[in-house]
Write a protein that holds these residues in place. Sequence first.
Motif, PDB file in Angstrom:
ATOM      1  N   UNK A   1       0.411   1.609  -8.994  1.00  0.00           N
ATOM      2  CA  UNK A   1       0.245   0.193  -8.642  1.00  0.00           C
ATOM      3  C   UNK A   1      -0.604  -0.009  -7.394  1.00  0.00           C
ATOM      4  N   UNK A   2      -0.864   1.066  -6.640  1.00  0.00           N
ATOM      5  CA  UNK A   2      -1.638   0.950  -5.416  1.00  0.00           C
ATOM      6  C   UNK A   2      -3.072   0.541  -5.744  1.00  0.00           C
ATOM      7  N   UNK A   3      -3.623  -0.398  -4.974  1.00  0.00           N
ATOM      8  CA  UNK A   3      -4.959  -0.916  -5.300  1.00  0.00           C
ATOM      9  C   UNK A   3      -6.093   0.011  -4.891  1.00  0.00           C
TER      10      UNK A   3
ATOM     11  N   UNK B   1      11.883  -0.152   2.514  1.00  0.00           N
ATOM     12  CA  UNK B   1      11.767  -1.162   1.459  1.00  0.00           C
ATOM     13  C   UNK B   1      10.330  -1.294   0.959  1.00  0.00           C
ATOM     14  N   UNK B   2       9.351  -1.158   1.851  1.00  0.00           N
ATOM     15  CA  UNK B   2       7.950  -1.229   1.417  1.00  0.00           C
ATOM     16  C   UNK B   2       7.614  -0.101   0.451  1.00  0.00           C
ATOM     17  N   UNK B   3       8.094   1.093   0.754  1.00  0.00           N
ATOM     18  CA  UNK B   3       7.813   2.252  -0.092  1.00  0.00           C
ATOM     19  C   UNK B   3       8.493   2.123  -1.452  1.00  0.00           C
TER      20      UNK B   3
ATOM     21  N   UNK C   1      -5.481   3.929  -4.886  1.00  0.00           N
ATOM     22  CA  UNK C   1      -5.268   5.160  -5.643  1.00  0.00           C
ATOM     23  C   UNK C   1      -4.984   4.928  -7.123  1.00  0.00           C
ATOM     24  N   UNK C   2      -4.696   3.685  -7.505  1.00  0.00           N
ATOM     25  CA  UNK C   2      -4.217   3.406  -8.851  1.00  0.00           C
ATOM     26  C   UNK C   2      -5.169   3.773  -9.971  1.00  0.00           C
ATOM     27  N   UNK C   3      -6.492   3.777  -9.711  1.00  0.00           N
ATOM     28  CA  UNK C   3      -7.448   4.096 -10.779  1.00  0.00           C
ATOM     29  C   UNK C   3      -8.010   5.509 -10.659  1.00  0.00           C
ATOM     30  N   UNK C   4      -7.398   6.338  -9.837  1.00  0.00           N
ATOM     31  CA  UNK C   4      -7.889   7.705  -9.672  1.00  0.00           C
ATOM     32  C   UNK C   4      -7.327   8.628 -10.753  1.00  0.00           C
ATOM     33  N   UNK C   5      -8.050   9.705 -11.029  1.00  0.00           N
ATOM     34  CA  UNK C   5      -7.576  10.685 -11.997  1.00  0.00           C
ATOM     35  C   UNK C   5      -6.511  11.571 -11.361  1.00  0.00           C
ATOM     36  N   UNK C   6      -5.797  12.291 -12.212  1.00  0.00           N
ATOM     37  CA  UNK C   6      -4.778  13.215 -11.712  1.00  0.00           C
ATOM     38  C   UNK C   6      -5.397  14.278 -10.822  1.00  0.00           C
TER      39      UNK C   6
ATOM     40  N   UNK D   1       0.822  -1.201   0.000  1.00  0.00           N
ATOM     41  CA  UNK D   1       0.000   0.000   0.000  1.00  0.00           C
ATOM     42  C   UNK D   1       0.860   1.257   0.000  1.00  0.00           C
ATOM     43  N   UNK D   2       0.400   2.244  -0.760  1.00  0.00           N
ATOM     44  CA  UNK D   2       0.986   3.575  -0.692  1.00  0.00           C
ATOM     45  C   UNK D   2       0.670   4.161   0.683  1.00  0.00           C
TER      46      UNK D   2
END
Length: 302
Positions: free
Chosen positions: A265-267, A256-258, A269-274, A207-208
């Motif tokens: 790739x975040x599940x 390392x997670x970041x 935020x990944x499909x959000x618009x700019x 996750x972000x």
Amino acid sequence: MQHDIEDHDRGLAHDLGVIHKKLIDRRRALAWFASAGAGAIVTGCGGGSGDTASASTAGTTATTTTDTTTPTTTTTTTTTTTGSYIADPAETAGPYPGDGTNSASGSTNNVLIQSGIVRSDIRPSFLSGSTNVAAGVLVTLTLTLVNVSASSAPLAGYAIYLWHCDRSGNYSLYSAPAESYLRGVQVTDANGQVTFTTIYPGCYDGRWPHIHFEVFASLAAATTGRSALLTSQLAMPSAISSTVYNGASGYSSSISNFARVTLASDNVFGDNTAAQLAQQTPTMTGSVTAGYVATAVIGIAR
């Protein structure tokens, strides 16, 4: 036989393009007249759609006052800023909301009905006898709730429930079951604002780095998470996250997670618009040692 296509036959996409070009030409003309001193031009700025970026305009007013007791004149310049915002997208509450909508280890956690949940400083635990304070880089976060259906007017009297993981990526009441820190509710003031004192959240695998929140119509409505007007998340700024994780103690696992996650790739935020991501990302100033001051706008349609 091939027929010539008239403009009115080209369809909606063509018509929208023509309208967009005319609007741009008109705005350019207005801007030219304004810069040339052609007079006072007043334009309105309404709320946008889900793909419209947030925008702000600033005006400066000079006021001249004369003190009758002394022969001096003082000019005061006041700058006011107004904004036009979009409605924040709804996001998952995740598995650790603590709002009565799920259970962990066979019991339902609902901090929203507990005495002490209404608080600004959410770093200390306040349930089950624990008063442990979540350690980490200080963050003072101010959220402004606005009505995107009414020219982004501030919304007073609404309750905002905020929660997030600690610097190790654990959530109180769940992966840190003995703790109740990093959870709290505030009620928006006349400016639609609430302020939380917290820490910078860690980054856990997949996750972000983010902060969860829910918006309720009132404090009374926030006794159960099932009546939230909006459930969403804030995306922490990339540069600040890198600075905190590499420069503060206790965030070693976040490094390392970041490195393995991106907004794309975040599940969540990944499909959000700019435009959505721009509004969901707090503006932050400060340092690891002094702490950070953060601001963000939350838009809902009322």
